[in-house]
Write a protein that holds these residues in place. Structure first.
Motif, PDB file in Angstrom:
ATOM      1  N   MET A 274      -7.498  11.665  -1.293  1.00 38.01           N
ATOM      2  CA  MET A 274      -8.846  11.905  -0.649  1.00 38.01           C
ATOM      3  C   MET A 274      -9.846  11.927  -1.492  1.00 38.01           C
ATOM      4  O   MET A 274     -11.038  11.222  -1.047  1.00 38.01           O
ATOM      5  CB  MET A 274      -8.743  13.254   0.015  1.00 38.01           C
ATOM      6  CG  MET A 274      -7.739  13.279   1.196  1.00 38.01           C
ATOM      7  SD  MET A 274      -7.660  14.832   2.164  1.00 38.01           S
ATOM      8  CE  MET A 274      -7.667  16.045   1.006  1.00 38.01           C
ATOM      9  N   ILE A 275      -9.852  12.169  -2.540  1.00 36.29           N
ATOM     10  CA  ILE A 275     -11.075  12.070  -3.573  1.00 36.29           C
ATOM     11  C   ILE A 275     -11.220  10.528  -3.747  1.00 36.29           C
ATOM     12  O   ILE A 275     -12.417  10.084  -3.701  1.00 36.29           O
ATOM     13  CB  ILE A 275     -10.636  12.883  -4.913  1.00 36.29           C
ATOM     14  CG1 ILE A 275     -10.717  14.482  -4.689  1.00 36.29           C
ATOM     15  CG2 ILE A 275     -11.857  12.558  -5.907  1.00 36.29           C
ATOM     16  CD1 ILE A 275     -10.370  15.249  -5.873  1.00 36.29           C
ATOM     17  N   ILE A 276     -10.097   9.849  -4.185  1.00 33.95           N
ATOM     18  CA  ILE A 276     -10.599   8.167  -4.618  1.00 33.95           C
ATOM     19  C   ILE A 276     -11.075   7.590  -3.233  1.00 33.95           C
ATOM     20  O   ILE A 276     -12.227   6.818  -3.201  1.00 33.95           O
ATOM     21  CB  ILE A 276      -9.151   7.761  -4.556  1.00 33.95           C
ATOM     22  CG1 ILE A 276      -8.945   8.214  -6.165  1.00 33.95           C
ATOM     23  CG2 ILE A 276      -9.195   6.197  -4.833  1.00 33.95           C
ATOM     24  CD1 ILE A 276      -7.510   7.769  -6.632  1.00 33.95           C
ATOM     25  N   PHE A 277     -10.602   7.945  -2.055  1.00 36.35           N
ATOM     26  CA  PHE A 277     -11.052   7.327  -0.911  1.00 36.35           C
ATOM     27  C   PHE A 277     -12.674   7.689  -0.503  1.00 36.35           C
ATOM     28  O   PHE A 277     -13.400   6.967  -0.061  1.00 36.35           O
ATOM     29  CB  PHE A 277     -10.143   7.447   0.502  1.00 36.35           C
ATOM     30  CG  PHE A 277      -9.134   6.566   0.545  1.00 36.35           C
ATOM     31  CD1 PHE A 277      -9.245   5.251   0.294  1.00 36.35           C
ATOM     32  CD2 PHE A 277      -7.908   7.223   0.936  1.00 36.35           C
ATOM     33  CE1 PHE A 277      -8.045   4.592   0.405  1.00 36.35           C
ATOM     34  CE2 PHE A 277      -6.842   6.315   0.945  1.00 36.35           C
ATOM     35  CZ  PHE A 277      -6.903   5.112   0.543  1.00 36.35           C
ATOM     36  N   SER A 278     -12.811   8.833  -0.700  1.00 39.89           N
ATOM     37  CA  SER A 278     -14.464   9.533  -0.603  1.00 39.89           C
ATOM     38  C   SER A 278     -15.199   8.739  -1.573  1.00 39.89           C
ATOM     39  O   SER A 278     -16.210   8.179  -1.184  1.00 39.89           O
ATOM     40  CB  SER A 278     -14.200  11.200  -1.027  1.00 39.89           C
ATOM     41  OG  SER A 278     -15.582  11.546  -0.716  1.00 39.89           O
TER      42      SER A 278
ATOM     43  N   LEU B 221       0.756  -1.243  -0.086  1.00 38.89           N
ATOM     44  CA  LEU B 221       0.103   0.099   0.015  1.00 38.89           C
ATOM     45  C   LEU B 221       0.882   1.236  -0.109  1.00 38.89           C
ATOM     46  O   LEU B 221       0.580   2.330   0.407  1.00 38.89           O
ATOM     47  CB  LEU B 221      -0.695   0.020   1.201  1.00 38.89           C
ATOM     48  CG  LEU B 221      -1.906  -1.056   1.365  1.00 38.89           C
ATOM     49  CD1 LEU B 221      -2.586  -1.197   2.573  1.00 38.89           C
ATOM     50  CD2 LEU B 221      -2.880  -1.042   0.265  1.00 38.89           C
ATOM     51  N   GLN B 222       2.033   1.340  -0.501  1.00 38.70           N
ATOM     52  CA  GLN B 222       2.826   2.439  -0.496  1.00 38.70           C
ATOM     53  C   GLN B 222       2.593   3.518  -1.429  1.00 38.70           C
ATOM     54  O   GLN B 222       3.030   4.327  -1.382  1.00 38.70           O
ATOM     55  CB  GLN B 222       4.386   1.908  -0.452  1.00 38.70           C
ATOM     56  CG  GLN B 222       4.729   0.925   0.500  1.00 38.70           C
ATOM     57  CD  GLN B 222       6.056   1.227   0.907  1.00 38.70           C
ATOM     58  OE1 GLN B 222       6.753   1.870   0.292  1.00 38.70           O
ATOM     59  NE2 GLN B 222       6.581   0.354   1.874  1.00 38.70           N
ATOM     60  N   TRP B 223       1.706   3.057  -2.598  1.00 39.02           N
ATOM     61  CA  TRP B 223       1.061   4.062  -3.466  1.00 39.02           C
ATOM     62  C   TRP B 223       0.184   4.951  -2.957  1.00 39.02           C
ATOM     63  O   TRP B 223       0.190   6.105  -3.320  1.00 39.02           O
ATOM     64  CB  TRP B 223       0.482   3.495  -4.770  1.00 39.02           C
ATOM     65  CG  TRP B 223      -0.550   2.273  -4.272  1.00 39.02           C
ATOM     66  CD1 TRP B 223      -0.408   0.959  -4.013  1.00 39.02           C
ATOM     67  CD2 TRP B 223      -1.798   2.818  -4.271  1.00 39.02           C
ATOM     68  NE1 TRP B 223      -1.710   0.631  -3.683  1.00 39.02           N
ATOM     69  CE2 TRP B 223      -2.491   1.587  -3.769  1.00 39.02           C
ATOM     70  CE3 TRP B 223      -2.598   3.950  -4.430  1.00 39.02           C
ATOM     71  CZ2 TRP B 223      -3.906   1.655  -3.770  1.00 39.02           C
ATOM     72  CZ3 TRP B 223      -4.065   3.925  -4.215  1.00 39.02           C
ATOM     73  CH2 TRP B 223      -4.606   2.925  -3.962  1.00 39.02           C
ATOM     74  N   ILE B 224      -0.152   4.742  -1.763  1.00 42.20           N
ATOM     75  CA  ILE B 224      -1.347   5.749  -1.198  1.00 42.20           C
ATOM     76  C   ILE B 224      -0.641   6.670  -0.562  1.00 42.20           C
ATOM     77  O   ILE B 224       0.275   6.865   0.057  1.00 42.20           O
ATOM     78  CB  ILE B 224      -2.174   4.739   0.068  1.00 42.20           C
ATOM     79  CG1 ILE B 224      -3.001   3.703  -0.306  1.00 42.20           C
ATOM     80  CG2 ILE B 224      -2.902   5.833   0.589  1.00 42.20           C
ATOM     81  CD1 ILE B 224      -3.509   2.992   0.689  1.00 42.20           C
ATOM     82  N   GLY B 225      -1.104   8.060  -1.137  1.00 41.22           N
ATOM     83  CA  GLY B 225      -0.815   9.404  -0.864  1.00 41.22           C
ATOM     84  C   GLY B 225       0.551   9.744  -1.789  1.00 41.22           C
ATOM     85  O   GLY B 225       0.993  10.676  -1.485  1.00 41.22           O
ATOM     86  N   ARG B 226       0.769   9.173  -2.807  1.00 42.66           N
ATOM     87  CA  ARG B 226       1.745   9.348  -3.565  1.00 42.66           C
ATOM     88  C   ARG B 226       1.211   9.389  -4.945  1.00 42.66           C
ATOM     89  O   ARG B 226       2.151   8.876  -6.303  1.00 42.66           O
ATOM     90  CB  ARG B 226       3.069   8.184  -3.739  1.00 42.66           C
ATOM     91  CG  ARG B 226       3.871   8.309  -2.383  1.00 42.66           C
ATOM     92  CD  ARG B 226       4.845   7.318  -2.506  1.00 42.66           C
ATOM     93  NE  ARG B 226       5.828   7.280  -1.250  1.00 42.66           N
ATOM     94  CZ  ARG B 226       5.751   7.551  -0.230  1.00 42.66           C
ATOM     95  NH1 ARG B 226       5.006   8.231   0.207  1.00 42.66           N
ATOM     96  NH2 ARG B 226       6.824   7.348   0.652  1.00 42.66           N
ATOM     97  N   LEU B 227      -0.014   9.393  -5.231  1.00 39.19           N
ATOM     98  CA  LEU B 227      -0.619   9.502  -6.458  1.00 39.19           C
ATOM     99  C   LEU B 227      -0.385  10.762  -7.115  1.00 39.19           C
ATOM    100  O   LEU B 227      -0.202  11.988  -6.606  1.00 39.19           O
ATOM    101  CB  LEU B 227      -2.117   9.251  -6.438  1.00 39.19           C
ATOM    102  CG  LEU B 227      -2.592   8.080  -5.617  1.00 39.19           C
ATOM    103  CD1 LEU B 227      -4.033   8.171  -5.490  1.00 39.19           C
ATOM    104  CD2 LEU B 227      -1.947   6.695  -6.626  1.00 39.19           C
TER     105      LEU B 227
END
Length: 74
Positions: A56-60, A30-36
């Motif tokens: 944040m948009i993707i998680f929302s 999950l290291q890609w989370i926050g580096r998009l």
């Protein structure tokens, strides 16, 4: 309190435990989370600013879909 509140608390607890298990066992994946692309990151000598707007948009969107599916079946 009524039984409906209890059901929501139990569901929230199960989701938190599930998120914890996923993070614990799959943290290396999950290291890609926050580096998009689109996440704002500014790093200077004594200053770091990080605003993960795309993440944040993707998680929302994902959470909205999950909640709608849960509402539909329950």
């Amino acid at each position: 309190m009524n039984s409906e509140t209890g059901k929501w608390v139990i569901m929230a607890g199960v989701l938190i435990v599930l998120a914890g298990v996923i993070i614990y066992f799959f943290s290396d994946k999950l290291q890609w989370i926050g580096r998009l692309p689109g996440d704002i990151r500014i790093e200077k000598a004594n200053f770091k600013f990080y605003f993960p707007i795309t993440t944040m948009i993707i998680f929302s969107v994902l959470f909205t879909i999950i909640i709608q599916v849960i509402k539909k079946f329950f």
